[in-house]
Design a protein around this motif. Structure first.
Motif, PDB file in Angstrom:
ATOM      1  N   ARG A  23      37.591 -24.919   5.064  1.00 10.56           N
ATOM      2  CA  ARG A  23      36.681 -23.724   4.523  1.00 10.56           C
ATOM      3  C   ARG A  23      36.550 -23.843   2.958  1.00 10.56           C
ATOM      4  O   ARG A  23      35.833 -22.861   2.465  1.00 10.56           O
ATOM      5  CB  ARG A  23      37.820 -22.714   5.365  1.00 10.56           C
ATOM      6  CG  ARG A  23      37.406 -23.144   7.107  1.00 10.56           C
ATOM      7  CD  ARG A  23      38.426 -21.532   7.308  1.00 10.56           C
ATOM      8  NE  ARG A  23      39.076 -20.543   6.932  1.00 10.56           N
ATOM      9  CZ  ARG A  23      39.887 -20.156   6.641  1.00 10.56           C
ATOM     10  NH1 ARG A  23      40.213 -19.316   8.208  1.00 10.56           N
ATOM     11  NH2 ARG A  23      40.524 -18.716   6.650  1.00 10.56           N
ATOM     12  N   ASP A 106      36.790 -18.649   0.204  1.00 11.34           N
ATOM     13  CA  ASP A 106      37.651 -18.568   1.541  1.00 11.34           C
ATOM     14  C   ASP A 106      35.565 -19.003   2.329  1.00 11.34           C
ATOM     15  O   ASP A 106      34.705 -17.678   1.672  1.00 11.34           O
ATOM     16  CB  ASP A 106      38.037 -18.076   1.754  1.00 11.34           C
ATOM     17  CG  ASP A 106      38.359 -18.328   3.142  1.00 11.34           C
ATOM     18  OD1 ASP A 106      37.455 -19.238   4.264  1.00 11.34           O
ATOM     19  OD2 ASP A 106      39.193 -17.969   3.968  1.00 11.34           O
ATOM     20  N   THR A 107      34.986 -19.679   2.664  1.00  9.92           N
ATOM     21  CA  THR A 107      33.478 -19.404   3.693  1.00  9.92           C
ATOM     22  C   THR A 107      33.504 -18.351   5.106  1.00  9.92           C
ATOM     23  O   THR A 107      32.162 -18.154   4.845  1.00  9.92           O
ATOM     24  CB  THR A 107      33.023 -20.850   3.977  1.00  9.92           C
ATOM     25  OG1 THR A 107      33.625 -21.413   4.709  1.00  9.92           O
ATOM     26  CG2 THR A 107      32.693 -21.787   2.789  1.00  9.92           C
ATOM     27  N   ASN A 108      34.451 -18.083   5.156  1.00 10.93           N
ATOM     28  CA  ASN A 108      35.008 -16.857   6.104  1.00 10.93           C
ATOM     29  C   ASN A 108      34.230 -15.469   5.638  1.00 10.93           C
ATOM     30  O   ASN A 108      34.366 -14.899   6.479  1.00 10.93           O
ATOM     31  CB  ASN A 108      35.725 -17.680   6.731  1.00 10.93           C
ATOM     32  CG  ASN A 108      35.557 -19.184   8.628  1.00 10.93           C
ATOM     33  OD1 ASN A 108      34.507 -19.142   8.048  1.00 10.93           O
ATOM     34  ND2 ASN A 108      36.530 -19.319   8.418  1.00 10.93           N
ATOM     35  N   GLU A 109      35.165 -15.723   4.952  1.00  7.07           N
ATOM     36  CA  GLU A 109      35.499 -13.994   3.751  1.00  7.07           C
ATOM     37  C   GLU A 109      33.671 -13.787   2.979  1.00  7.07           C
ATOM     38  O   GLU A 109      33.395 -12.776   2.878  1.00  7.07           O
ATOM     39  CB  GLU A 109      36.479 -14.809   2.539  1.00  7.07           C
ATOM     40  CG  GLU A 109      38.015 -13.907   3.689  1.00  7.07           C
ATOM     41  CD  GLU A 109      39.012 -14.479   2.263  1.00  7.07           C
ATOM     42  OE1 GLU A 109      38.214 -14.442   1.799  1.00  7.07           O
ATOM     43  OE2 GLU A 109      40.468 -14.355   2.856  1.00  7.07           O
ATOM     44  N   MET A 110      32.739 -14.617   2.850  1.00 11.88           N
ATOM     45  CA  MET A 110      31.491 -15.619   2.482  1.00 11.88           C
ATOM     46  C   MET A 110      30.742 -14.661   3.206  1.00 11.88           C
ATOM     47  O   MET A 110      29.943 -14.234   3.012  1.00 11.88           O
ATOM     48  CB  MET A 110      31.441 -16.318   2.237  1.00 11.88           C
ATOM     49  CG  MET A 110      31.491 -16.908   0.698  1.00 11.88           C
ATOM     50  SD  MET A 110      31.455 -18.536  -0.241  1.00 11.88           S
ATOM     51  CE  MET A 110      32.231 -18.638  -1.703  1.00 11.88           C
ATOM     52  N   ARG A 111      30.518 -14.569   4.500  1.00 10.29           N
ATOM     53  CA  ARG A 111      29.748 -13.973   5.370  1.00 10.29           C
ATOM     54  C   ARG A 111      29.335 -12.717   5.383  1.00 10.29           C
ATOM     55  O   ARG A 111      30.687 -11.456   4.833  1.00 10.29           O
ATOM     56  CB  ARG A 111      29.763 -14.406   6.914  1.00 10.29           C
ATOM     57  CG  ARG A 111      30.324 -15.085   6.782  1.00 10.29           C
ATOM     58  CD  ARG A 111      31.290 -15.756   8.372  1.00 10.29           C
ATOM     59  NE  ARG A 111      31.085 -17.478   8.500  1.00 10.29           N
ATOM     60  CZ  ARG A 111      30.459 -18.077   9.378  1.00 10.29           C
ATOM     61  NH1 ARG A 111      29.834 -17.750  10.739  1.00 10.29           N
ATOM     62  NH2 ARG A 111      31.246 -19.315   9.731  1.00 10.29           N
ATOM     63  N   VAL A 112      28.499 -12.159   5.222  1.00  8.16           N
ATOM     64  CA  VAL A 112      27.847 -10.917   5.493  1.00  8.16           C
ATOM     65  C   VAL A 112      28.316 -10.310   6.647  1.00  8.16           C
ATOM     66  O   VAL A 112      27.952 -10.932   7.531  1.00  8.16           O
ATOM     67  CB  VAL A 112      26.114 -10.328   5.006  1.00  8.16           C
ATOM     68  CG1 VAL A 112      25.728  -8.955   4.530  1.00  8.16           C
ATOM     69  CG2 VAL A 112      26.573 -11.690   3.382  1.00  8.16           C
ATOM     70  N   ALA A 113      28.800  -8.790   6.683  1.00  6.79           N
ATOM     71  CA  ALA A 113      28.782  -8.205   8.103  1.00  6.79           C
ATOM     72  C   ALA A 113      27.970  -7.818   8.428  1.00  6.79           C
ATOM     73  O   ALA A 113      26.937  -7.042   7.443  1.00  6.79           O
ATOM     74  CB  ALA A 113      30.067  -6.897   7.740  1.00  6.79           C
ATOM     75  N   GLU A 114      27.648  -7.487   9.601  1.00 13.30           N
ATOM     76  CA  GLU A 114      26.680  -7.211  10.377  1.00 13.30           C
ATOM     77  C   GLU A 114      26.419  -5.808  10.323  1.00 13.30           C
ATOM     78  O   GLU A 114      27.531  -4.710   9.879  1.00 13.30           O
ATOM     79  CB  GLU A 114      26.393  -7.409  11.767  1.00 13.30           C
ATOM     80  CG  GLU A 114      26.762  -8.497  12.107  1.00 13.30           C
ATOM     81  CD  GLU A 114      25.637  -9.606  11.988  1.00 13.30           C
ATOM     82  OE1 GLU A 114      24.241  -8.437  12.603  1.00 13.30           O
ATOM     83  OE2 GLU A 114      25.807 -10.307  11.886  1.00 13.30           O
TER      84      GLU A 114
END
Length: 125
Positions: A23, A106-114
């Motif tokens: 990650r 961390d790639t999971n924390e990089m995601r943009v929230a909907e």
């Protein structure tokens, strides 16, 4: 000799795939670098690992007098080294900018929230 290098290539591929499934961006970039080296070793091994003379044909002959080294895998590897280095440099800069903007690797924390609520399309469509 080729069996030992084949085991080393398999080990490189295994480590690269393990790191690519991580990650953290730094581990992913290391996995990409190791994957590039594994592919280069695979191409080099496919061109045989024998000590031969350079691929130079004397003026008096039309074909080489003895067995010569295959220059094609060597040329492919030199080209691949340059391309993989530039690709890795680009990815390092991209990862650094992402870390500066988002504050995490961390790639999971990089995601943009909907987005929440009523989202309307832009006017004029």
């Amino acid at each position: 000799m080729e069996a030992t290098v084949s085991v080393l290539i398999g080990l490189f591929f295994a480590v690269a795939i393990y790191l690519l499934m991580s990650r953290q961006l730094v581990r992913i970039l290391l996995g990409i670098a190791i994957l590039g080296n594994a592919v280069n070793l695979l191409i080099f091994t496919s061109g045989r690992l024998l000590r031969e003379v350079p691929p130079i044909i004397p003026e008096a002959l039309q074909v080489p007098a003895e067995t010569i080294a295959n220059p094609l895998p060597q040329a492919l590897i030199l080209t691949a080294i340059v391309i993989s280095f530039s690709f890795l440099a680009f990815l390092l800069v991209l990862a650094f900018r992402a870390y500066q903007e988002l504050g995490t690797d961390d790639t999971n924390e990089m995601r943009v929230a909907e987005p929440t609520g009523d989202v309307r399309p832009p006017q004029g469509y």
